[in-house]
Design a protein around this motif. Structure first.
Motif, PDB file in Angstrom:
ATOM      1  N   HIS A  13      19.635   4.501  -2.352  1.00 58.11           N
ATOM      2  CA  HIS A  13      20.004   3.117  -2.173  1.00 58.11           C
ATOM      3  C   HIS A  13      19.221   2.007  -3.005  1.00 58.11           C
ATOM      4  O   HIS A  13      19.377   0.822  -2.936  1.00 58.11           O
ATOM      5  CB  HIS A  13      20.000   2.815  -0.621  1.00 58.11           C
ATOM      6  N   HIS A  14      18.280   2.290  -3.771  1.00 59.78           N
ATOM      7  CA  HIS A  14      17.310   1.497  -4.140  1.00 59.78           C
ATOM      8  C   HIS A  14      16.894   0.324  -3.633  1.00 59.78           C
ATOM      9  O   HIS A  14      17.087  -0.912  -3.905  1.00 59.78           O
ATOM     10  CB  HIS A  14      17.964   0.810  -5.778  1.00 59.78           C
ATOM     11  N   ARG A  15      16.457   0.688  -2.288  1.00 58.01           N
ATOM     12  CA  ARG A  15      15.706  -0.355  -1.484  1.00 58.01           C
ATOM     13  C   ARG A  15      14.972   0.265  -0.383  1.00 58.01           C
ATOM     14  O   ARG A  15      15.005   1.558  -0.142  1.00 58.01           O
ATOM     15  CB  ARG A  15      17.020  -1.190  -0.732  1.00 58.01           C
ATOM     16  N   HIS A  16      14.014  -0.627   0.275  1.00 56.91           N
ATOM     17  CA  HIS A  16      13.382   0.085   1.438  1.00 56.91           C
ATOM     18  C   HIS A  16      14.179  -0.067   2.914  1.00 56.91           C
ATOM     19  O   HIS A  16      14.931  -0.951   2.755  1.00 56.91           O
ATOM     20  CB  HIS A  16      11.998  -0.911   1.659  1.00 56.91           C
ATOM     21  N   GLY A  17      14.035   0.962   3.521  1.00 58.20           N
ATOM     22  CA  GLY A  17      14.797   0.863   4.863  1.00 58.20           C
ATOM     23  C   GLY A  17      14.430   2.206   5.644  1.00 58.20           C
ATOM     24  O   GLY A  17      13.819   2.745   5.500  1.00 58.20           O
ATOM     25  N   GLY A  47       0.810  -1.185   0.147  1.00 59.88           N
ATOM     26  CA  GLY A  47      -0.043   0.072   0.062  1.00 59.88           C
ATOM     27  C   GLY A  47       0.846   1.330   0.022  1.00 59.88           C
ATOM     28  O   GLY A  47       1.897   1.136  -0.529  1.00 59.88           O
ATOM     29  N   LYS A  48       0.427   2.309   0.518  1.00 62.83           N
ATOM     30  CA  LYS A  48       0.964   3.705   0.641  1.00 62.83           C
ATOM     31  C   LYS A  48       2.167   3.619   1.300  1.00 62.83           C
ATOM     32  O   LYS A  48       3.038   4.509   1.103  1.00 62.83           O
ATOM     33  CB  LYS A  48      -0.205   4.522   0.940  1.00 62.83           C
ATOM     34  N   ALA A  49       2.061   2.897   2.335  1.00 60.85           N
ATOM     35  CA  ALA A  49       3.437   2.829   3.426  1.00 60.85           C
ATOM     36  C   ALA A  49       4.545   2.014   2.691  1.00 60.85           C
ATOM     37  O   ALA A  49       5.630   2.471   3.164  1.00 60.85           O
ATOM     38  CB  ALA A  49       3.014   1.741   4.560  1.00 60.85           C
ATOM     39  N   ASP A  50       4.462   1.564   1.476  1.00 63.63           N
ATOM     40  CA  ASP A  50       5.462   1.276   0.589  1.00 63.63           C
ATOM     41  C   ASP A  50       6.389   1.984   0.253  1.00 63.63           C
ATOM     42  O   ASP A  50       7.591   2.087   0.288  1.00 63.63           O
ATOM     43  CB  ASP A  50       5.034   0.315  -0.613  1.00 63.63           C
ATOM     44  N   ASN A 109       9.174   4.158   2.925  1.00 64.04           N
ATOM     45  CA  ASN A 109      10.575   4.088   3.390  1.00 64.04           C
ATOM     46  C   ASN A 109      11.440   3.665   2.121  1.00 64.04           C
ATOM     47  O   ASN A 109      12.449   2.779   2.499  1.00 64.04           O
ATOM     48  CB  ASN A 109      10.140   2.678   4.289  1.00 64.04           C
ATOM     49  N   TYR A 110      11.093   3.854   0.912  1.00 60.19           N
ATOM     50  CA  TYR A 110      11.890   3.394  -0.167  1.00 60.19           C
ATOM     51  C   TYR A 110      12.729   4.668  -0.324  1.00 60.19           C
ATOM     52  O   TYR A 110      12.482   5.707  -0.408  1.00 60.19           O
ATOM     53  CB  TYR A 110      11.047   3.336  -1.279  1.00 60.19           C
ATOM     54  N   GLY A 123      13.114   6.166   4.721  1.00 62.07           N
ATOM     55  CA  GLY A 123      14.209   5.882   3.929  1.00 62.07           C
ATOM     56  C   GLY A 123      14.679   7.043   3.089  1.00 62.07           C
ATOM     57  O   GLY A 123      15.774   7.262   3.014  1.00 62.07           O
ATOM     58  N   PRO A 124      13.535   7.868   2.406  1.00 68.36           N
ATOM     59  CA  PRO A 124      14.021   9.052   1.616  1.00 68.36           C
ATOM     60  C   PRO A 124      14.629   9.885   2.302  1.00 68.36           C
ATOM     61  O   PRO A 124      14.380  10.199   3.595  1.00 68.36           O
ATOM     62  CB  PRO A 124      12.787   9.361   0.891  1.00 68.36           C
TER      63      PRO A 124
END
Length: 56
Positions: free
Chosen positions: A27-31, A16-19, A22-23, A53-54
């Motif tokens: 770094h091309h990853r979630h975190g 969902g929107k939470a995705d 944290n992207y 993440g951003p």
């Protein structure tokens, strides 16, 4: 002397929107981002709360 460093701790992708929250495009990853202050010997003085993440 105090050293400051930031790092992205990888997390699992959410749905969902939470995705997108944290992207990290850098770094091309979630975190989650953390900032840490250490002394010259590497001993931890302070660590921040987790941030999405951003970069702001």
């Amino acid at each position: 002397m105090v050293l400051i460093d930031g790092t992205l701790i990888a997390t699992m992708r959410q749905t969902g929107k939470a995705d997108r929250r944290n992207y990290s495009g850098k770094h091309h990853r979630h975190g989650l981002h953390f900032l840490a202050l250490t002394d010259e010997r590497g001993r931890l003085i302070w660590i921040s709360a987790a941030r999405p993440g951003p970069h702001p």
